[in-house]
Motif scaffolding. Structure first.
Motif, short mmCIF file in Angstrom:
data_model
loop_
_atom_site.label_atom_id
_atom_site.label_comp_id
_atom_site.label_asym_id
_atom_site.label_seq_id
_atom_site.Cartn_x
_atom_site.Cartn_y
_atom_site.Cartn_z
N ASP A 54 0.83 -1.21 0.00
CA ASP A 54 0.00 0.00 0.00
C ASP A 54 0.87 1.26 0.00
N VAL A 55 2.02 1.20 0.67
CA VAL A 55 2.91 2.36 0.72
C VAL A 55 3.48 2.63 -0.67
N TYR A 56 3.86 1.59 -1.38
CA TYR A 56 4.36 1.76 -2.74
C TYR A 56 3.27 2.35 -3.63
N ALA A 57 2.06 1.86 -3.48
CA ALA A 57 0.95 2.36 -4.29
C ALA A 57 0.69 3.84 -4.02
N GLN A 58 0.75 4.22 -2.75
CA GLN A 58 0.53 5.63 -2.39
C GLN A 58 1.62 6.52 -2.94
N SER A 59 2.80 5.95 -3.16
CA SER A 59 3.92 6.71 -3.72
C SER A 59 3.92 6.71 -5.24
N GLY A 60 2.93 6.08 -5.83
CA GLY A 60 2.85 6.03 -7.28
C GLY A 60 3.75 5.01 -7.92
N ILE A 61 4.26 4.07 -7.14
CA ILE A 61 5.15 3.02 -7.65
C ILE A 61 4.33 1.78 -7.94
N VAL A 62 4.29 1.38 -9.19
CA VAL A 62 3.51 0.21 -9.59
C VAL A 62 4.43 -1.01 -9.58
N LEU A 63 4.09 -1.98 -8.76
CA LEU A 63 4.87 -3.21 -8.67
C LEU A 63 4.28 -4.26 -9.61
N SER A 64 5.15 -4.96 -10.30
CA SER A 64 4.70 -6.05 -11.15
C SER A 64 4.24 -7.21 -10.28
N PRO A 65 3.48 -8.16 -10.83
CA PRO A 65 3.08 -9.33 -10.03
C PRO A 65 4.28 -10.05 -9.40
N ALA A 66 5.37 -10.17 -10.17
CA ALA A 66 6.56 -10.83 -9.62
C ALA A 66 7.15 -10.04 -8.47
N GLN A 67 7.16 -8.71 -8.57
CA GLN A 67 7.67 -7.87 -7.49
C GLN A 67 6.77 -7.95 -6.26
N GLN A 68 5.47 -8.00 -6.48
CA GLN A 68 4.54 -8.14 -5.36
C GLN A 68 4.77 -9.45 -4.62
N GLU A 69 5.01 -10.53 -5.38
CA GLU A 69 5.29 -11.82 -4.77
C GLU A 69 6.61 -11.78 -4.00
N HIS A 70 7.62 -11.13 -4.58
CA HIS A 70 8.92 -11.00 -3.92
C HIS A 70 8.79 -10.20 -2.63
N LEU A 71 8.02 -9.13 -2.66
CA LEU A 71 7.81 -8.30 -1.48
C LEU A 71 7.10 -9.09 -0.39
N ALA A 72 6.08 -9.85 -0.76
CA ALA A 72 5.33 -10.63 0.22
C ALA A 72 6.22 -11.68 0.88
N ALA A 73 7.04 -12.37 0.08
CA ALA A 73 7.94 -13.38 0.63
C ALA A 73 8.96 -12.74 1.55
N GLY A 74 9.48 -11.57 1.16
CA GLY A 74 10.45 -10.88 1.99
C GLY A 74 9.86 -10.44 3.32
N ARG A 75 8.62 -10.00 3.29
CA ARG A 75 7.97 -9.54 4.53
C ARG A 75 7.75 -10.71 5.49
N VAL A 76 7.48 -11.89 4.95
CA VAL A 76 7.33 -13.07 5.80
C VAL A 76 8.69 -13.45 6.40
N ARG A 77 9.72 -13.48 5.56
CA ARG A 77 11.05 -13.86 6.02
C ARG A 77 11.59 -12.87 7.04
N CYS A 78 11.23 -11.60 6.88
CA CYS A 78 11.78 -10.54 7.72
C CYS A 78 10.86 -10.11 8.85
N ALA A 79 9.89 -10.95 9.17
CA ALA A 79 8.99 -10.62 10.28
C ALA A 79 9.82 -10.42 11.55
N PRO A 80 9.41 -9.51 12.44
CA PRO A 80 10.18 -9.23 13.66
C PRO A 80 10.58 -10.52 14.36
N ALA A 81 11.83 -10.56 14.79
CA ALA A 81 12.40 -11.81 15.30
C ALA A 81 11.93 -12.17 16.71
N GLY A 82 11.61 -11.19 17.52
CA GLY A 82 11.24 -11.49 18.90
C GLY A 82 12.44 -11.85 19.76
N THR A 83 13.63 -11.60 19.23
CA THR A 83 14.88 -11.84 19.95
C THR A 83 15.70 -10.56 19.89
#
Length: 247
Positions: A54-83
């Motif tokens: 949503d932040v990219y969209a608000q900035s006028g940056i259009v992500l391709s489907p592949a980029q959206q998938e990459h971003l989603a996977a990265g957000r899962v991998r980079c979820a706060p560690a709790g350590t």
């Protein structure tokens, strides 16, 4: 004994393979320099995934489907560690890097080292390991064009352009060594704004540099700079990096 390049390759591969939580737990349990350094690099790499689509969209940056998938996977991998973050983990085993461990960790965070001698010491220690992955982790803090000239890169290009080419060459050689240039090529989520998108970072030079000026990415669009000249300078830099890292 100083950790060599193959060990750094194995460790730093984890930054794109394992979750931030798993990397943080490993560093917290072992207290080893390679594990804490891997966490420091993972923390820096994860910053690119902090913004949601949503932040990219608000900035006028259009992500391709592949980029959206990459971003989603990265957000899962980079979820706060709790350590604890890397800055709060006690270094219990410097693995032969006692003299440079702390400044190297600072460089890995992306912060600039202000002490000139520390920069030299970190760079010398990295070159000793012959690890292109470790060089990638610290290069933006310690490997200026002037430092590269002092370390053996022949002078002949513009320092500004040499700095850009050095940065790209290091990233390409590092991802080639790890075998993840396809993943790294997707990291630049704002690439569409500069016509700089590639599906594989290893293809970037051929597609975005060694082409007519109007097809290049900034800052290489000068009509006074031919593709042949760029390629020749690229080859100089490749030879320099090969001599220093063996990759």
């Amino acid at each position: 004994m100083t950790v060599r390049g193959d060990a750094w390759r194995a460790a730093l591969k984890n930054t794109r393979r394992d979750s931030l939580q798993a990397i943080a737990q490993r560093a917290s349990l072992s207290g080893k320099f390679t594990d804490i350094a891997t966490l420091r690099v993972a923390e820096r790499e994860c910053q690119r995934f902090r913004m949601g689509p949503d932040v990219y969209a608000q900035s006028g940056i259009v992500l391709s489907p592949a980029q959206q998938e990459h971003l989603a996977a990265g957000r899962v991998r980079c979820a706060p560690a709790g350590t604890p973050p890397s800055s709060q983990i006690t270094l219990r085993d410097a693995e032969g890097m006692e003299a440079v461990a702390q400044p190297m960790l600072i460089a890995m965070s992306g912060a600039a080292l202000q002490d000139v001698e520390q920069k030299k010491q970190v760079l010398a220690a990295v070159f000793e390991t012959r690890s292109i992955e470790l060089l990638e982790a610290v290069s933006r803090s310690v490997l200026t064009p002037q430092a590269a000239y002092a370390a053996g890169l022949p002078q002949g290009g513009s320092p500004s352009l040499d700095g850009q080419l050095l940065d790209l060459a290091i990233r390409v050689r590092a991802c080639t060594a790890r075998g993840d240039c396809d993943v790294v090529g997707m990291d630049q989520l704002q690439c569409g704004q500069m016509n700089a998108c590639v599906s594989n970072l290893a293809d970037f030079p051929a597609q975005k540099l060694f082409v007519p000026p109007e097809q290049r990415v900034p800052p290489f669009r000068s009509s006074n700079l031919t593709a042949a000249e760029l390629l020749a300078r690229w080859n100089d830099i490749q030879a320099f990096l090969a001599s220093r890292t063996g990759s």
